[in-house]
Motif scaffolding. Sequence first.
Motif, mmCIF file in Angstrom:
data_model
loop_
_atom_site.group_PDB
_atom_site.id
_atom_site.type_symbol
_atom_site.label_atom_id
_atom_site.label_comp_id
_atom_site.label_asym_id
_atom_site.label_seq_id
_atom_site.Cartn_x
_atom_site.Cartn_y
_atom_site.Cartn_z
ATOM 1 N N TRP A 125 13.137 12.930 -21.972
ATOM 2 C CA TRP A 125 14.248 12.041 -22.318
ATOM 3 C C TRP A 125 14.640 11.196 -21.104
ATOM 4 N N ALA A 126 14.783 11.843 -19.960
ATOM 5 C CA ALA A 126 15.129 11.111 -18.734
ATOM 6 C C ALA A 126 14.057 10.079 -18.406
ATOM 7 N N LEU A 131 6.800 -3.720 -13.842
ATOM 8 C CA LEU A 131 7.516 -4.310 -12.714
ATOM 9 C C LEU A 131 9.013 -4.068 -12.783
ATOM 10 N N SER A 132 9.559 -4.073 -14.005
ATOM 11 C CA SER A 132 11.001 -3.870 -14.146
ATOM 12 C C SER A 132 11.314 -3.327 -15.532
ATOM 13 N N CYS A 133 12.508 -2.747 -15.638
ATOM 14 C CA CYS A 133 12.963 -2.188 -16.908
ATOM 15 C C CYS A 133 14.481 -2.277 -16.950
ATOM 16 N N ASP A 134 15.007 -2.707 -18.082
ATOM 17 C CA ASP A 134 16.450 -2.720 -18.324
ATOM 18 C C ASP A 134 16.704 -1.922 -19.592
ATOM 19 N N GLN A 175 15.800 6.225 -18.403
ATOM 20 C CA GLN A 175 16.297 5.791 -17.100
ATOM 21 C C GLN A 175 15.306 4.790 -16.499
ATOM 22 N N PRO A 176 15.729 3.544 -16.321
ATOM 23 C CA PRO A 176 14.818 2.516 -15.817
ATOM 24 C C PRO A 176 14.095 2.916 -14.528
ATOM 25 N N VAL A 230 9.688 2.651 -14.842
ATOM 26 C CA VAL A 230 8.785 1.779 -14.076
ATOM 27 C C VAL A 230 7.632 2.539 -13.419
ATOM 28 N N HIS A 231 7.736 3.857 -13.325
ATOM 29 C CA HIS A 231 6.684 4.648 -12.676
ATOM 30 C C HIS A 231 5.585 5.120 -13.618
ATOM 31 N N TRP A 232 5.794 5.052 -14.924
ATOM 32 C CA TRP A 232 4.793 5.638 -15.811
ATOM 33 C C TRP A 232 4.503 4.839 -17.081
ATOM 34 N N PHE A 233 5.352 3.921 -17.471
ATOM 35 C CA PHE A 233 5.332 3.329 -18.808
ATOM 36 C C PHE A 233 4.049 2.572 -19.142
ATOM 37 N N THR A 234 3.450 1.913 -18.190
ATOM 38 C CA THR A 234 2.263 1.091 -18.430
ATOM 39 C C THR A 234 1.034 1.800 -17.874
#
Length: 162
Positions: free
Chosen positions: A28-29, A49-52, A33-34, A38-42
């Motif tokens: 969940w975290a 590069l960024s997440c909001d 949590q942006p 950014v460390h794993w999503f892609t």
Amino acid sequence: MTHIADDYDSDLDLVFERTVELHPEQIWAAWTQPAHVVHWFTPAPWKTLSCDIDLRPGGVFRTVMCSPEGQQHPHVGCYLEIVENRRLVWTDALGPGYGPAANPFITAYITLEPEGGGTRYHARARHKNSEDMLRHVDMGFERGWGLALDQMVAYMKALKTQ
């Protein structure tokens, strides 16, 4: 409890499921949590590069992904359903505040179920039509979502040991 799109549609849905050695709260975290996203999503070699995130129904879920060639790909959507540590649903068919999107592609359903000392991670990607679903298959849906989950697990486990 009934959830949005509980019924699987083989013409629109792709499903990825695995049991991982993280607790639902850790996953969940990682998803909400942006600073973690950014460390794993892609899946590598791509990067996020960024997440909001505005974690509420109608709130924004925005990422900017970067291809290995340096091309940036922004994605903007909104959350539809939030059940802490259990279920997260977001879509790019709507923007923040439920505004209609010009070119929708996916509605994602992430379901977390405690299993043993870990979590049964269930992800569903629903598409607006079968052509988009098949395009996602061709893009490497299962491999990409699997790599991203592997990256999430490694990242969250590394945090735990620090």
